[in-house]
Design an enzyme around this catalytic site. Structure first.
Site: not given
Lengths: 327, 327
Positions: A244, A273, A291
């Site tokens: 993360r 993000e 991602h």
């Protein structure tokens, strides 16, 4: 005379994104359940509090973009189960779910192979400058520019893995085949693991050429790759993050990369993000992706199957698969 | 009174590119040998025939860009040894060297690990669309464009290796760790190798999702990845070439990629380097690099050491290292 439609009698499933997206599963889903798709143009809380069906929702299918917190749970009084398509559950208030008797199911280790593949892909890419080479060739520079900076060999590199869960373990198996030397940090030393364990990330960094970040994000691991960790990693050190964004102090990472205080980075995840720090977009020693570490055609099919199986299990009173247990 | 300079008495070494480029080796080289650097702005033949020192050159340090043929060898009557910094020797007329009693030394398997790493890096990149993702993020498309095509999992993919020499073997070890299923083609079945052998490349292709091309280029292997081989590989098939450009029928490859008759390609080598077919520059399903598969900081140091050791051995009458034997 109107008969009640079958749909009205089917159990209610709320999904925060278009799901299922695979036709075969979509068909099966629509036969068994009524699916409500949240309107992402307004805050979820607002959507739920203005939609009378919220009262009857039994299952919520979620993803990391939307926090499932106290306020959201209050809008869903009949909720029995939160499913997330992610391995991480940091977007879900597990304690509150537990208090209310709401089960939480994650993707478990479903993405572990794909994320590990991606981590190794980023590592090879950063060390051997593959994306940079691709840019170089596409820009037509090969015939005109003789010099290109040398890349680095994988063999012999000391790879420190942060988090030796299912992803970390798969990363270890893969980089070992390239002749890398492995060590790891995790909450506890794993008795059956042959690699050296460092209880302290600073010590791991000072004995590593590469850090691969694949631990869970929680209060203890927030910014686990700190300024001090990066300083220990040193000017040739590489950070690969497939966990993360907030596992790494992104502001410090950007500064270290720009000022060449570390050697490079491969980043699939970011603190905010889909926003990527703009300084990174100009650097040749970083590889960036949106991602997608766990996302493949195959894992997409597998998560569809898992969610369908969990929804089926929930409504037929059978044991849930991939239940999150640690809370 | 002038004394003859030491340089005039040192043995003559001709090099076709600036060598050595590592200061420590450069210093040692200049103490022991006189190095002539060919002028690459004119054809080698012309350079040699107008340079009186050509007559006395004992060793030639070469690279794949310049063919060492009958005509060149004629200009170097004192030549005793051709060294090449490459593993491949297809740029050297081995038969003619043999006839004249000129030894040929290659890099042997010095680059095998690096080339294998690169091949696997290209494979992950093509399957998981890493370079394409990097372009996507750098172009600022993540926040604005939701959809991104799914990549593919490595595990379970059938990888056909063309040429199970030192590179092919290292590739096999690596992709096995990702859960790929390996088969191979080579001149002969290798008795001690556990993977299925296909004597016919068409058969290998029809049983593979990926072909990794890492065999030697010679008359038999020219365009070994033909139109028919690509047709067998099929619309999801991937070609990775880290051998030589001419192992693949490049014109057909480009056509297959443009018309989506194969799934993608990772190409470090091309038929007419440094020229890359311009159609490839626009495709998102290819990853391109400029023949850097074997080039790392570490392999550069190693080839310097090997060449120095060979030149030392030659002039002191000791056995040469990495002598090319198959001619």
């Amino acid at each position: 005379m109107e008969t009640p439609t079958a749909a009205e009698e089917l159990p209610l499933v709320l999904t925060l994104f278009p799901f299922p997206s695979i036709p075969k599963i979509k068909q099966e889903f629509s036969k068994k359940f009524t699916t409500i798709l949240a309107d992402n143009s307004i805050p979820l809380h607002q959507f739920l509090s203005t939609n009378s069906q919220s009262q009857s929702v039994r299952i919520l299918i979620s993803y990391p973009k939307t926090p499932i917190n106290y306020e959201i749970l209050n809008c869903l009084p009949s909720l029995g189960c939160v499913l997330t398509i992610s391995t991480g559950t940091d977007h879900i208030d597990l304690v509150e779910c537990s208090r209310r008797g709401i089960a939480v199911c994650s993707a478990g280790s479903l993405y572990a192979d794909d994320v590990a593949d991606f981590a190794v892909g980023l590592l090879i890419d950063v060390l051997r400058k593959i994306s940079a080479a691709d840019r170089f060739v596409r820009a037509g520079l090969w015939p005109v520019k003789g010099e290109y900076p040398l890349g680095y060999k994988l063999g012999g590199k000391r790879v420190g893995i942060l988090g030796l869960g299912s992803i970390g373990w798969e990363v270890a198996k893969r980089v070992e085949a390239f002749g890398c030397i492995i060590a790891y940090n995790s909450r506890n030393k794993k008795p059956s693991v042959p690699f050296p364990y460092y209880s302290n990330v600073i010590d791991l960094a000072s004995n590593s050429d590469v850090l691969i970040v694949c631990c869970e994000l929680n209060e203890e691991t927030f910014h686990i790759v700190s300024k001090d960790v990066m300083a220990e990693l040193g000017t040739n050190g590489i950070v690969i993050n497939v966990g993360r964004g907030a596992l790494v102090d992104e502001k410090e990472l950007v500064r270290c990369l720009v000022q060449r205080e570390i050697g490079g980075a491969g980043l699939d995840v970011f603190e905010s993000e889909p926003n990527v720090p703009k300084e990174l977009l100009e650097l040749d020693n970083v590889v960036l992706s949106q991602h997608i570490g766990g996302i493949t055609s195959e894992s997409s099919a597998a998560i569809h199957e898992l969610i369908l199986a969990n929804v089926d299990a929930f409504f037929s009173g059978k044991p849930l698969l991939s239940l999150v247990k640690n809370y």
